[in-house]
Design a protein around this motif. Structure first.
Motif, PDB file in Angstrom:
ATOM      1  N   ARG A 529       0.839  -1.205   0.000  1.00 26.98           N
ATOM      2  CA  ARG A 529       0.000   0.000   0.000  1.00 26.98           C
ATOM      3  C   ARG A 529       0.873   1.254   0.000  1.00 26.98           C
ATOM      4  N   LEU A 530       1.874   1.251   0.847  1.00 27.79           N
ATOM      5  CA  LEU A 530       2.762   2.418   0.908  1.00 27.79           C
ATOM      6  C   LEU A 530       3.472   2.613  -0.418  1.00 27.79           C
ATOM      7  N   PHE A 531       3.890   1.504  -0.993  1.00 26.35           N
ATOM      8  CA  PHE A 531       4.599   1.600  -2.270  1.00 26.35           C
ATOM      9  C   PHE A 531       3.700   2.219  -3.342  1.00 26.35           C
ATOM     10  N   THR A 532       2.472   1.755  -3.405  1.00 24.36           N
ATOM     11  CA  THR A 532       1.591   2.322  -4.438  1.00 24.36           C
ATOM     12  C   THR A 532       1.308   3.794  -4.144  1.00 24.36           C
ATOM     13  N   GLU A 533       1.268   4.147  -2.848  1.00 26.31           N
ATOM     14  CA  GLU A 533       1.085   5.568  -2.525  1.00 26.31           C
ATOM     15  C   GLU A 533       2.272   6.391  -3.013  1.00 26.31           C
ATOM     16  N   ILE A 534       3.438   5.842  -2.781  1.00 27.24           N
ATOM     17  CA  ILE A 534       4.653   6.553  -3.231  1.00 27.24           C
ATOM     18  C   ILE A 534       4.648   6.659  -4.754  1.00 27.24           C
ATOM     19  N   ARG A 535       4.294   5.543  -5.382  1.00 24.99           N
ATOM     20  CA  ARG A 535       4.263   5.530  -6.849  1.00 24.99           C
ATOM     21  C   ARG A 535       3.259   6.568  -7.366  1.00 24.99           C
ATOM     22  N   GLU A 536       2.160   6.644  -6.662  1.00 25.80           N
ATOM     23  CA  GLU A 536       1.129   7.610  -7.045  1.00 25.80           C
ATOM     24  C   GLU A 536       1.651   9.044  -6.879  1.00 25.80           C
ATOM     25  N   GLN A 537       2.408   9.241  -5.814  1.00 26.94           N
ATOM     26  CA  GLN A 537       2.994  10.560  -5.594  1.00 26.94           C
ATOM     27  C   GLN A 537       3.951  10.909  -6.727  1.00 26.94           C
ATOM     28  N   VAL A 538       4.730   9.922  -7.130  1.00 32.40           N
ATOM     29  CA  VAL A 538       5.664  10.152  -8.238  1.00 32.40           C
ATOM     30  C   VAL A 538       4.880  10.413  -9.520  1.00 32.40           C
ATOM     31  N   ALA A 539       3.810   9.644  -9.706  1.00 32.83           N
ATOM     32  CA  ALA A 539       3.001   9.817 -10.917  1.00 32.83           C
ATOM     33  C   ALA A 539       2.459  11.233 -11.006  1.00 32.83           C
ATOM     34  N   GLY A 540       2.152  11.813  -9.848  1.00 35.25           N
ATOM     35  CA  GLY A 540       1.653  13.184  -9.824  1.00 35.25           C
ATOM     36  C   GLY A 540       2.681  14.178 -10.326  1.00 35.25           C
ATOM     37  N   GLN A 541       3.931  13.770 -10.355  1.00 29.90           N
ATOM     38  CA  GLN A 541       5.009  14.670 -10.785  1.00 29.90           C
ATOM     39  C   GLN A 541       5.477  14.357 -12.199  1.00 29.90           C
ATOM     40  N   VAL A 542       4.658  13.624 -12.940  1.00 31.66           N
ATOM     41  CA  VAL A 542       5.125  13.124 -14.237  1.00 31.66           C
ATOM     42  C   VAL A 542       5.553  14.244 -15.173  1.00 31.66           C
ATOM     43  N   ARG A 543       4.841  15.360 -15.094  1.00 27.96           N
ATOM     44  CA  ARG A 543       5.188  16.475 -15.983  1.00 27.96           C
ATOM     45  C   ARG A 543       6.615  16.951 -15.736  1.00 27.96           C
ATOM     46  N   ARG A 544       6.971  17.105 -14.445  1.00 25.27           N
ATOM     47  CA  ARG A 544       8.316  17.574 -14.116  1.00 25.27           C
ATOM     48  C   ARG A 544       9.366  16.572 -14.594  1.00 25.27           C
ATOM     49  N   ILE A 545       9.049  15.300 -14.394  1.00 22.84           N
ATOM     50  CA  ILE A 545      10.013  14.272 -14.806  1.00 22.84           C
ATOM     51  C   ILE A 545      10.211  14.320 -16.316  1.00 22.84           C
ATOM     52  N   GLN A 546       9.104  14.435 -17.040  1.00 22.68           N
ATOM     53  CA  GLN A 546       9.214  14.433 -18.502  1.00 22.68           C
ATOM     54  C   GLN A 546      10.001  15.634 -19.016  1.00 22.68           C
ATOM     55  N   ARG A 547       9.721  16.792 -18.437  1.00 19.08           N
ATOM     56  CA  ARG A 547      10.419  18.006 -18.873  1.00 19.08           C
ATOM     57  C   ARG A 547      11.917  17.860 -18.667  1.00 19.08           C
ATOM     58  N   THR A 548      12.245  17.374 -17.495  1.00 20.30           N
ATOM     59  CA  THR A 548      13.658  17.193 -17.183  1.00 20.30           C
ATOM     60  C   THR A 548      14.279  16.142 -18.098  1.00 20.30           C
ATOM     61  N   ALA A 549      13.530  15.070 -18.299  1.00 14.96           N
ATOM     62  CA  ALA A 549      14.034  14.012 -19.177  1.00 14.96           C
ATOM     63  C   ALA A 549      14.289  14.563 -20.574  1.00 14.96           C
ATOM     64  N   GLY A 550      13.404  15.426 -21.039  1.00 14.25           N
ATOM     65  CA  GLY A 550      13.579  16.041 -22.351  1.00 14.25           C
ATOM     66  C   GLY A 550      14.877  16.836 -22.419  1.00 14.25           C
ATOM     67  N   ALA A 551      15.152  17.559 -21.355  1.00 16.21           N
ATOM     68  CA  ALA A 551      16.378  18.360 -21.328  1.00 16.21           C
ATOM     69  C   ALA A 551      17.605  17.454 -21.286  1.00 16.21           C
ATOM     70  N   VAL A 552      17.521  16.397 -20.496  1.00 17.23           N
ATOM     71  CA  VAL A 552      18.646  15.453 -20.438  1.00 17.23           C
ATOM     72  C   VAL A 552      18.879  14.845 -21.821  1.00 17.23           C
ATOM     73  N   ALA A 553      17.784  14.488 -22.489  1.00 17.03           N
ATOM     74  CA  ALA A 553      17.902  13.894 -23.825  1.00 17.03           C
ATOM     75  C   ALA A 553      18.635  14.851 -24.756  1.00 17.03           C
ATOM     76  N   CYS A 554      18.289  16.112 -24.687  1.00 12.70           N
ATOM     77  CA  CYS A 554      18.910  17.107 -25.559  1.00 12.70           C
ATOM     78  C   CYS A 554      20.407  17.205 -25.262  1.00 12.70           C
ATOM     79  N   VAL A 555      20.739  17.265 -23.986  1.00 12.26           N
ATOM     80  CA  VAL A 555      22.152  17.358 -23.613  1.00 12.26           C
ATOM     81  C   VAL A 555      22.909  16.114 -24.084  1.00 12.26           C
TER      82      VAL A 555
END
Ligand SMILES: Nc1ncnc2c1ncn2[C@@H]1O[C@H](COP(=O)(O)OP(=O)(O)OP(=O)(O)O)[C@@H](O)[C@H]1O
Ligand SMILES: [Mg+2]
Length: 877
Positions: A529-555
């Motif tokens: 249960r805790l793990f899925t909560e954490i995963r859900e918390q991370v999922a809520g930040q997907v936009r930030r992760i993607q943006r950063t990933a895009g920048a890393v990809a470019c670099v």
């Protein structure tokens, strides 16, 4: 026919998924039945068994273990199948009758999450519209990339097919009906992909608009620049509707639509992309021997995918190109920066795909740890970028979010070495959650606690013989001997009286018992249960992760280009808007890698307002095709932001590169070799502009000589006089070289040196024209039987004689009897034979008298036509 209740349930569910293979969860397996079982056992090479289905008797069945289902599913989707995954959606035994089951996800070739190549996107594509108006949307569910564009005008259909070929979708979604069928056939004749037809309604403006409202909320049209692109909207809406239906998921990874237009990038049609071998080789479609193969030194999967896109879609705006080149230059010039960046990037995993798995709820603890590891690398990357001068570094640095909050969460919450499964515990780190800690302690240290309690109670009551015991009926108890009963405190609750002892419990003991018993079970559940909560918390930040990933990809892509530049000894091209293409000592990026070091001969090229069209002649094997592709590749590399293999270069941005190279059949598309050639030429003359670069390699060779020459000549005239595109035109029709009377046309030739029988390839492209093709020498080099080569030489000489004298050669052109019998040695007397001998005579080795003898004899032969004279003559050699 009466089926068992389970089989009834199966059939009911299967009814709605006729076009998919149904994976039906039964205990620890996914089972398939009936035709699905036959198909799956064949395709997956798994054993076909059977199962009692009621009155119907045994029906075919096969199955795969649930934990390995992912691999089997991706194997099926790779073969173009769809898989509907039907799960148990309640605990077995929790209700009456059989467990409820539902399809939780339909996996299609375009929506599969596993078993994919790292460095390429897996696109699901949707096409809306028809004729001269198309909308196209492409989604990669594994990364959250969502693209849309709109193609209109006379060439819309051709452009659409080029885009489809570029994106290489795993699955194409079309509206059913006539238009859809036509489109499906056109797509399938070009590439192997799964086609899914769906209800045309999802592509209608209303439905599509509602879909986008629902997914993106209001104002999406303004946000993404879709207000005047109704067809792109329809495609995107249809795509999302399909994803909703199959994924049964909230699709949060698609946070925005990247809308692009055809004019934003250098247009490369399918022919050009294929011929230039950008990302797939002509030979077998592999990466080896392609431009991407040479340039790809990316360290992350995201960077790899982006670099591929850069190569397939070069830029058109000089400022943007130079922005990339600035960054590449800085990296290429700074070995320490490059080294530090390499070390930092090495720690970054595929954040885009990890994020998508998080959103999908399929990420396990190891995935989250991989994400954490990637986040850990960000500060180093950011500080390296912050120290850089290039504007692109600054921008990417701003785009990158270190996400320390997420990092801290993952760091404090997750164990270092969690199991693959998220349902076995071992996920949560000590100290993150007090209940986890006490549960863990309970199961680990339960005995110790009891001993502690026992000691404490002894101390409190003064009963030295007090002890803790356990039985199945009462659980844990405190046992006191009869002799000590008066010392029992008031809070002890009597549970059992035996002959010599009495047993008690206390609230504290019962709490301890609760903690110990079932601690393991509860721990596993709590951790999940805790793990899925954490995963859900991370999922809520997907936009930030993607943006950063895009920048890393470019670099990473920039790093890769810098690395290639250093390894390949490339230079920075000067890219601007001038109408010139000047390269000094350019090399072919791929061929030079394949040849031994230093073996590739560099060449210049100049195309400007005075020299517009180069007619390139030269012997077979001289290097014409290599040279022309090289020029195209150098331009393309420069506009992708790469350094190029040359000593120096000025490249005025070109809007499009066209190629007409080599003969390729497209029989599947119903076109003959020559037809393909001509339709490619048609595309070129109708689409090229003055700013285009056109490569034409031996156009016209697929038909008779005179037809070929005429077509080639007319094309050159048209290209130079009407289109004005920078053009390289190679040919073996040496007659074309007199076209240099036209303004802007120049002759160049690839030099060779003759050494007796041999030709030595110098590989130098210089002003001038070739007068011979040395085809026969090359045929000999290739190992064609000596007899054939000899005979060809004779025929050639005769033909050349005929051209000169138009007589005396009829004999040789008639196929000699001997040749029909397989031997070509004994040819009749001919002018050709004399010339052959003359050619093979080493003139410096004979005396003047011998020479005179030869002349007399040849004269005789030619006037008498005497076969024997030839033989005699040969014997003298
Ligand atoms: N500049 C060069 N330096 C070294 N080797 C080269 C160079 N150019 C071409 N080659 C080699 O020569 C081979 C033949 O070149 P290419 O196919 O370009 O010849 P071509 O003139 O187009 O011949 P054809 O007229 O038969 O089409 C290449 O495969 C390559 O190995
Ligand atoms: Mg060639």
């Amino acid at each position: 026919m009466a089926f068992t209740p389970m089989m009834k349930q199966y059939l009911q569910i299967k009814q709605n998924y006729q076009d998919a293979i149904l994976f039906f969860r039964l205990g620890d397996f996914y089972e398939m039945f009936f035709d699905d079982a036959l198909t799956a056992s064949r395709e997956l090479e798994i054993t076909l068994t059977g199962r009692e289905a009621g009155e119907a008797g045994r029906v075919p069945m096969c199955g795969v273990p649930y934990h390995a289902a992912g691999t089997y599913i991706s194997r099926l989707t790779a073969k173009g199948f769809k898989v509907a995954v039907c799960d148990q959606i309640e605990e077995a035994g929790s209700g009456r009758g059989i467990v409820r089951r539902e399809v939780t996800r339909v996996v299609t070739p375009g929506t599969v999450l596993e078993g994919l190549e790292d460095k390429r996107h897996n696109f699901l594509l949707a096409v809306a519209g028809a004729d001269k108006e198309f909308g196209l949307a492409a989604a990669d569910v594994t990364t959250g990339l969502l693209l849309a564009t709109q193609l209109t005008g006379e060439k819309a259909a051709a452009m659409l097919l080029d885009e489809v070929a570029r994106l290489e979708p795993a699955e194409v979604l079309l509206a059913g009906g006539n238009n859809g069928d036509k489109l499906a056939a056109a797509v399938q004749s070009r590439l192997r992909t799964a086609i899914t037809t769906c209800d045309a309604a999802v592509f209608l403006p209303d439905g599509a608009g509602r879909m986008l409202d629902k997914h993106f909320g209001p104002a999406w049209a303004q946000r993404f620049g879709l207000h005047n692109r109704p067809l792109a909207v329809r495609a995107a809406g249809g795509l999302l509707a399909y994803l909703n239906r199959t994924q049964k998921n909230d699709l949060r990874q698609f946070g925005r639509i990247q809308v692009y237009s055809a004019g934003q990038y250098m247009m490369l049609d399918t022919a050009a992309r294929r011929n230039l071998e950008l990302t797939a080789s002509l030979r077998d479609g592999s990466r080896w021997g392609t431009l991407l193969w040479v340039l790809d030194h990316t360290l992350t999967a995201m960077g790899g995918r982006l670099l591929k896109t850069w190569i397939e879609r070069p830029l058109l705006v000089a400022a943007e190109i130079n922005e990339r080149l600035d960054a590449v230059a800085e990296l290429a010039g700074d070995v320490f920066l490059r080294d530090a960046l390499r070390r930092a990037l090495n720690g970054v995993h595929d954040m885009e795909r990890l994020a998508a798995r998080v959103v999908y709820g399929t990420a396990n603890a190891r995935d989250l740890l991989a994400l954490k590891g990637s986040l850990a690398a960000l500060p180093a990357i950011k500080s390296l970028l912050a120290g850089g001068r290039a504007a692109l570094f600054k921008r990417m640095c701003d785009e990158m979010d270190e996400m320390t909050d997420l990092y801290r969460l993952l760091q404090t919450a997750l164990n270092e070495d969690p199991p693959v499964s998220v349902r076995e515990g071992g996920l949560i780190r000590d100290g993150y959650h007090s209940e986890v800690d006490s549960l863990r302690m309970a199961s680990r240290d339960g005995k110790k606690w009891l001993a502690g309690l026992e000691a404490a109670e002894k101390e409190r009551t003064g009963i030295r013989s007090l002890k803790v015991g356990f039985n199945k009926v009462f659980g844990y108890y405190l046992e006191v001997t009869r002799a000590n009963l008066e010392l029992v405190p008031a809070d002890y609750i009597r549970k059992q009286t035996l002959a010599n002892v009495e047993r008690f419990i206390t609230p504290e003991l019962k709490k301890l018992e609760e903690t110990i018993l079932g601690a393991e079970d509860r721990l596993v559940q709590l951790e999940y249960r805790l793990f899925t909560e954490i995963r859900e918390q991370v999922a809520g930040q997907v936009r930030r992760i993607q943006r950063t990933a895009g920048a890393v990809a470019c670099v990473d892509a920039l790093y890769s280009l810098a690395e290639a530049a250093v390894k390949g000894n490339y230079v920075r091209p000067q890219v601007d808007d001038c109408d010139r293409l000047v390269v000094r000592e350019g090399r072919h990026p791929v061929i030079e890698q394949v040849l031994a070091r230093g073996e590739f001969v560099p060449n210049d090229v100049r195309l400007d307002d005075r020299e517009r069209l180069i007619i390139l002649t030269g012997p077979n094997m001289a290097g014409k095709s290599t040279y022309m592709r090289q020029v195209a590749l150098l331009v393309l590399m420069a506009q992708a932001g790469s350094f190029i293999p040359a000593a120096q270069a000025q490249i005025g941005v070109v809007d499009r590169i066209f190629t007409r190279v080599g003969a390729s059949d497209d029989l599947a598309a119903g076109q003959s070799t020559f037809m393909v050639e001509m339709s490619e030429c048609q595309t070129i003359v109708s689409s090229a502009t003055r700013r285009s670069l056109v490569i034409m390699d031996e156009v016209g060779r697929g038909t008779s000589t005179y037809d070929g020459i005429s077509i080639a000549r007319a094309l050159v005239e048209y290209l130079v006089c009407r289109v004005g595109a920078k053009t390289l035109f190679s040919t073996h029709y040496h007659e074309l070289t007199d076209l240099d009377c036209l303004p802007g046309v120049r002759n160049y030739t690839v030099k060779v040196q003759e050494q007796g029988e041999e030709v030595v390839f110098l590989r130098r492209v210089l002003p001038g024209r070739a007068d011979r093709s040395y085809g026969i020498q090359v045929a000999r080099l290739a190992g064609l039987p000596a007899g054939i080569v000899e005979r060809a030489r004779e025929i050639l000489l005769a033909l050349e004689c005929r051209r000169e004298s138009a007589e005396n050669t009829a004999v040789v052109l008639e196929t000699p009897d001997a040749a029909r019998d397989g031997g070509v040695r004994d040819v009749p007397v001919t002018a050709g034979a004399v010339l052959t001998e003359l050619a093979s005579l080493n003139a410096l080795d004979i005396t003047p008298l011998e020479a005179l003898n030869f002349i007399v004899r040849w004269h005789e032969m030619l006037t008498r036509g005497d076969e024997n004279a030839v033989r005699e003559c040969r014997a003298d050699f």
